[in-house]
Design an enzyme around this catalytic site. Sequence first.
Site, PDB file in Angstrom:
ATOM      1  NE  ARG A 122       8.628   1.983  12.402  1.00 59.71           N
ATOM      2  CZ  ARG A 122       9.848   1.555  12.681  1.00 59.71           C
ATOM      3  NH1 ARG A 122      10.047   0.271  12.906  1.00 59.71           N
ATOM      4  NH2 ARG A 122      10.854   2.395  12.760  1.00 59.71           N
ATOM      5  CD  GLN A 127       4.974   2.621   3.753  1.00 55.79           C
ATOM      6  OE1 GLN A 127       4.789   3.063   2.612  1.00 55.79           O
ATOM      7  NE2 GLN A 127       5.421   1.403   3.968  1.00 55.79           N
ATOM      8  CG  ASP A 130       7.301   5.992  10.324  1.00 55.59           C
ATOM      9  OD1 ASP A 130       7.788   6.530  11.342  1.00 55.59           O
ATOM     10  OD2 ASP A 130       7.363   4.771  10.105  1.00 55.59           O
ATOM     11  CB  SER A 133      10.483   5.143   9.177  1.00 61.08           C
ATOM     12  OG  SER A 133       9.901   4.126   9.963  1.00 61.08           O
ATOM     13  CE1 TYR A 228      10.349   0.825  16.488  1.00 62.79           C
ATOM     14  CE2 TYR A 228       8.029   0.573  17.020  1.00 62.79           C
ATOM     15  CZ  TYR A 228       9.082   1.344  16.561  1.00 62.79           C
ATOM     16  OH  TYR A 228       8.836   2.634  16.170  1.00 62.79           O
TER      17      TYR A 228
END
Length: 375
Positions: A122, A127, A130, A133, A228
């Site tokens: 991440r 991005q 990803d 996500s 996380y």
Amino acid sequence: MKRVLALRESHPKETRAALSPESAKKLAGLGLSVTVEQGLGDRAGYSDEDYRQAGAAVAERSKALPEAEIILRVRKPEDSEIETLPTGVLHLSFLDPFNESALIQKLAAKKVNAVSVEMIPRSTIAQKMDALSSQANLAGYAAVVLASDRMQKILPMMMTPAGTISPSRFFIIGVGVAGLQAIATAKRLGARVEAFDTRPVVEEQVRSLGAKFVKVDLGDTGQTDQGYAKELTPEQMEKQRLEMAKACARADVVITTAKLFGRKAPVILNEAVLEQMKPGSIVVDLAVESGGNVAGSKVGEDVITANGVKIIGPENLEGYYPKDATQMLGANFANFIEHFWDAEQQAFVYRTEDEILSGSLITRDGEIVHEKFKA
């Protein structure tokens, strides 16, 4: 010219595809030869003709698989499929590597170069690829819509000649990507929203969406380098439950999103908490497929407690809106390939010094190469 093959999913509950026509067109524009298995996008609202118009070929798996050099799929391959994969092929999918050591060993033995997309770090540059996500965003949205469809009351406040209807109360547990989307969606629909996370750093994000952050002093918590939440001690878990029980008791809907990457999800709402909730209230357990945050939740089933609380354990919630899920997932895959694509050589370059590849490449050339799984 590298040959890319997107395989149709065999799991009966999987509605998503690994490639959309738009992403197929992007890959073809890079100079790759793109083939999709017949019926790839049937469950996601994309026809074979849509892919043909995007510049992809459509073929039966048995004919296209032997020539494939890059394979895209959503879920991990079945054991019976591994032997059919071409030696040296680059394979991109969700692999659940922490819980699939036998699968990883078989992929290595077959000399499959396997990328686990949930292991993509991440970071800002990653991005756009990803997948974890992008799909969590959809799950957070779908959880609110699913709950609103099962509720006995509406979400917004409504002033009518017959009186004023008070807004519904939502309590979101876990303020990651899915949690933030759930908060935003519930607020847009007019609900009164509270949220909790073990990481105090997310309080500002919760407030920026117009929700109230439920504070619980758990001492040292924080987050991992991947963003996380860290695993709590038993004492912290118990203190958290006591405070969350109060928020659950006043909520019409509770949505739990707490997952521990690579491990069984923690049980956050036990029987004692559920007993304090109002009859007719709803709990949506987004972590049900990884063990569940809610006592008694079952994958793909609705469970009614003795006091009338409905626990919903949705299966493949990310795939509830398969067209958009496929569009996002296809873009993630295409962006990953593009990042490592050399236009002059017309080849995928294994830049192992790149943290994106070193973080997600599990097997290569007959060996398990990821540091976390070598042992």
